[in-house]
Design a protein around this motif. Sequence first.
Motif, PDB file in Angstrom:
ATOM      1  N   MET A 248       0.850  -1.077   0.254  1.00  0.00           N
ATOM      2  CA  MET A 248       0.346   0.099  -0.100  1.00  0.00           C
ATOM      3  C   MET A 248       0.610   1.166   0.429  1.00  0.00           C
ATOM      4  N   ASP A 249       0.432   1.893  -0.986  1.00  0.00           N
ATOM      5  CA  ASP A 249       0.979   3.322  -1.173  1.00  0.00           C
ATOM      6  C   ASP A 249       0.965   4.307  -0.438  1.00  0.00           C
ATOM      7  N   ASN A 250      -0.456   4.605  -0.175  1.00  0.00           N
ATOM      8  CA  ASN A 250      -1.727   5.607   1.082  1.00  0.00           C
ATOM      9  C   ASN A 250      -0.935   5.146   2.259  1.00  0.00           C
ATOM     10  N   PRO A 251      -0.375   6.086   2.658  1.00  0.00           N
ATOM     11  CA  PRO A 251      -0.047   5.909   4.339  1.00  0.00           C
ATOM     12  C   PRO A 251      -1.143   5.801   4.808  1.00  0.00           C
ATOM     13  N   ASP A 252      -2.585   6.254   4.370  1.00  0.00           N
ATOM     14  CA  ASP A 252      -3.901   6.568   5.286  1.00  0.00           C
ATOM     15  C   ASP A 252      -4.893   5.044   5.340  1.00  0.00           C
ATOM     16  N   ASP A 253      -4.454   4.190   3.983  1.00  0.00           N
ATOM     17  CA  ASP A 253      -5.199   3.089   3.805  1.00  0.00           C
ATOM     18  C   ASP A 253      -4.208   2.173   4.221  1.00  0.00           C
ATOM     19  N   LYS A 254      -3.127   2.290   4.658  1.00  0.00           N
ATOM     20  CA  LYS A 254      -2.400   1.482   5.817  1.00  0.00           C
ATOM     21  C   LYS A 254      -2.777   1.324   6.815  1.00  0.00           C
ATOM     22  N   GLN A 255      -2.346   2.669   7.688  1.00  0.00           N
ATOM     23  CA  GLN A 255      -2.968   2.796   8.758  1.00  0.00           C
ATOM     24  C   GLN A 255      -4.793   1.978   8.699  1.00  0.00           C
ATOM     25  N   LEU A 256      -5.499   2.163   8.357  1.00  0.00           N
ATOM     26  CA  LEU A 256      -7.257   1.915   8.226  1.00  0.00           C
ATOM     27  C   LEU A 256      -6.679   0.332   8.272  1.00  0.00           C
ATOM     28  N   PHE A 257      -6.347  -0.099   7.576  1.00  0.00           N
ATOM     29  CA  PHE A 257      -6.014  -1.466   6.924  1.00  0.00           C
ATOM     30  C   PHE A 257      -5.523  -2.420   8.240  1.00  0.00           C
ATOM     31  N   MET A 258      -4.792  -1.851   8.876  1.00  0.00           N
ATOM     32  CA  MET A 258      -3.890  -2.404   9.922  1.00  0.00           C
ATOM     33  C   MET A 258      -4.822  -2.055  10.881  1.00  0.00           C
ATOM     34  N   GLU A 259      -5.279  -1.219  11.332  1.00  0.00           N
ATOM     35  CA  GLU A 259      -7.176  -0.944  12.707  1.00  0.00           C
ATOM     36  C   GLU A 259      -7.672  -2.162  12.137  1.00  0.00           C
ATOM     37  N   GLU A 260      -8.037  -2.152  11.052  1.00  0.00           N
ATOM     38  CA  GLU A 260      -8.604  -3.121  10.880  1.00  0.00           C
ATOM     39  C   GLU A 260      -8.735  -4.853  10.913  1.00  0.00           C
ATOM     40  N   TYR A 261      -7.297  -4.870  11.234  1.00  0.00           N
ATOM     41  CA  TYR A 261      -6.937  -5.955  11.824  1.00  0.00           C
ATOM     42  C   TYR A 261      -6.407  -5.687  13.515  1.00  0.00           C
ATOM     43  N   LYS A 262      -6.213  -5.125  13.998  1.00  0.00           N
ATOM     44  CA  LYS A 262      -6.038  -4.642  14.805  1.00  0.00           C
ATOM     45  C   LYS A 262      -4.560  -4.721  15.105  1.00  0.00           C
ATOM     46  N   MET A 263      -3.912  -4.400  14.445  1.00  0.00           N
ATOM     47  CA  MET A 263      -2.317  -3.899  14.361  1.00  0.00           C
ATOM     48  C   MET A 263      -1.559  -2.587  14.631  1.00  0.00           C
ATOM     49  N   THR A 264      -0.820  -2.624  15.685  1.00  0.00           N
ATOM     50  CA  THR A 264      -0.323  -1.584  16.300  1.00  0.00           C
ATOM     51  C   THR A 264       1.013  -0.925  15.093  1.00  0.00           C
ATOM     52  N   GLU A 265       1.026  -2.043  14.895  1.00  0.00           N
ATOM     53  CA  GLU A 265       2.989  -1.772  14.085  1.00  0.00           C
ATOM     54  C   GLU A 265       2.912  -3.118  12.948  1.00  0.00           C
ATOM     55  N   PRO A 266       3.277  -3.495  11.692  1.00  0.00           N
ATOM     56  CA  PRO A 266       2.966  -4.313  10.773  1.00  0.00           C
ATOM     57  C   PRO A 266       4.220  -5.508  11.508  1.00  0.00           C
ATOM     58  N   ALA A 267       4.520  -6.145  12.113  1.00  0.00           N
ATOM     59  CA  ALA A 267       5.494  -7.674  12.229  1.00  0.00           C
ATOM     60  C   ALA A 267       6.483  -7.536  11.576  1.00  0.00           C
ATOM     61  N   LEU A 268       6.283  -6.512  10.378  1.00  0.00           N
ATOM     62  CA  LEU A 268       7.203  -6.340   9.220  1.00  0.00           C
ATOM     63  C   LEU A 268       8.591  -6.207  10.373  1.00  0.00           C
ATOM     64  N   ASP A 269       8.041  -4.598  10.733  1.00  0.00           N
ATOM     65  CA  ASP A 269       8.969  -3.927  11.723  1.00  0.00           C
ATOM     66  C   ASP A 269       9.861  -5.035  12.637  1.00  0.00           C
ATOM     67  N   ARG A 270       9.253  -5.804  13.457  1.00  0.00           N
ATOM     68  CA  ARG A 270       9.735  -6.553  14.588  1.00  0.00           C
ATOM     69  C   ARG A 270      10.448  -7.196  13.340  1.00  0.00           C
ATOM     70  N   LEU A 271      10.446  -7.865  12.467  1.00  0.00           N
ATOM     71  CA  LEU A 271      11.460  -8.779  11.742  1.00  0.00           C
ATOM     72  C   LEU A 271      12.575  -8.648  11.519  1.00  0.00           C
ATOM     73  N   ILE A 272      12.042  -7.491  11.261  1.00  0.00           N
ATOM     74  CA  ILE A 272      13.867  -6.478  10.665  1.00  0.00           C
ATOM     75  C   ILE A 272      14.148  -6.070  11.993  1.00  0.00           C
ATOM     76  N   HIS A 273      14.035  -5.622  12.705  1.00  0.00           N
ATOM     77  CA  HIS A 273      14.952  -5.209  14.377  1.00  0.00           C
ATOM     78  C   HIS A 273      15.155  -6.550  14.311  1.00  0.00           C
ATOM     79  N   SER A 274      14.332  -7.595  14.363  1.00  0.00           N
ATOM     80  CA  SER A 274      14.983  -8.636  15.101  1.00  0.00           C
ATOM     81  C   SER A 274      16.446  -9.606  14.501  1.00  0.00           C
ATOM     82  N   ALA A 275      15.909  -8.620  13.152  1.00  0.00           N
ATOM     83  CA  ALA A 275      17.581  -9.787  12.224  1.00  0.00           C
ATOM     84  C   ALA A 275      18.432  -8.362  12.480  1.00  0.00           C
ATOM     85  N   TYR A 276      18.829  -7.375  12.616  1.00  0.00           N
ATOM     86  CA  TYR A 276      19.395  -6.396  13.309  1.00  0.00           C
ATOM     87  C   TYR A 276      19.909  -6.269  14.472  1.00  0.00           C
TER      88      TYR A 276
END
Length: 365
Positions: A248-276
Motif C-alpha cells: 500500500m502506497d497511501n499511508p492512510d489506507d495502510k493505517q486503516l487496514f492495520m486498524e481493521e486487523y487490530k495491528m499497532t505496527e507491521p510484524a515486518l518491523d519486528r522481523l527487521i529489528h530482530s534481524a538487525y
Amino acid sequence: MALQAGIVGLPNVGKSTLFNAVSSSAKAQASNYRFCTIDPNVGLVDVPDPRLNKLAELVVPNRVVPTQIEIVDIAGLVRGASKGEGLGNKFLANIREVDAIIHVIRCFEDENILREEGAINPVSDKEIIDTELQLKDLESVEKKIQKTEKQARIDPKLKSELDVLLRCKEHLDKGKSIRELKLSKEEKTAIADLFLLTDKPVLYVANVDEASMHTGNKYSEILKEAVKNEKAEVIIMNNSIEEQIAGMDNPDDKQLFMEEYKMTEPALDRLIHSAYRLLNLYTYFTAGVQEVRAWTIHQGWKAPQAAGVIHTDFEKGFIKAEVISYDDFVRYGSEAACREAGKLRIEGKEYIVKDGDIMHFRFNV
C-alpha cells in the motif's frame, strides 16, 4: 555496509510472499509450485527507526536516508539437497554467502497449498532444513580434516586447529548445528575459511493463519518449544497480510487496514529489528541541513571503522569525531545548542561508537 539475511525454508511455506512484503526494491514471483524461486531475489530493506524521523523533524534536512539490510530470497530446499537433489547445490551455495538466516516455517493449514511432506509439522520441517545444512557442513569439515591431518604431522602448530575440526565433526555427526558448539573467537579461526552453514545465526518466522496472527497457534507453540534451547527468536506473522500492508502506497489506507486487523505496527518491523539484532548491528547518525542519515556498523566498532562506512578515506585519514548522544540532541534540539551546553564531545581513535550516536568526522588525506 549492506549485510545479508537469507530467507530459507521448504517449498510453499511463504518465503517469496515474505520477501515481497519486506523488500522495497524487488518483487518475487509467488506461485504454488516447487521451484518458483530459482535464482535468489535480492532486495534492500529499510530498517524502521523512529529516532531517524525525530532527528529529521528537528533538523529539517533536504533528504532523509535510512539504513538498510539486504534480504535474499533463496530457492526452496528439499530433502536430499546436500546430495544435489532439486536445486540443492545452488541453494546451499546461496546460503553460504549470507550473514544470517531467516527460516520460514509453515504453521497454517490450507488444502489449496501443496505440501509434499504430508501433515503440517513445523518440527519436521525445521529438522529437514537443519539436516541438509549439517550434512553439507560435515562434508566441508571432513575434507579439511583430511588436509589438516597431513599438514599437522609437519607443523605441530596445526594440532589445535585439527582438534577444533574434530570437535566440529563429532558435533555434526550427532545431528547438531555448529552455532550450538559455542566455539571461542580464537577457535573459530580454524573453520573461518569454510563459511559453515550451521554456524550462521538464525531467526525463525512462524507463518500462521489470519486468525492466529496475534496469538499464535498450536503449530507456532510447537516450534517455540523445539527451538527454546537455541536462544533464537520466533516471529509470529501472517505473511500474506504483511505483503498486502507493504504493497500500500497511501499511508492512510495502510493505517486503516492495520486498524481493521487490530495491528499497532507491521510484524515486518519486528522481523527487521530482530534481524538487525541477530547480526549484532548498531546504528549511528549524521545530521545536517543537506541530509539526515542512518549508518550501519557492528557493535564494538571504534570511531575510525564507523567513519570508513561513509568513505574509506574517512577511516584512513581519521583525526577525531565530534559526538552527540541521541538523547542530548533531542533534549537540546540542535547541534549548536548541544555545543553551547557542553554536550558535544571530541573523541579519538579508541572511542567505541554507541548505538544512536550523532557523529561528525574530521579527517585528512
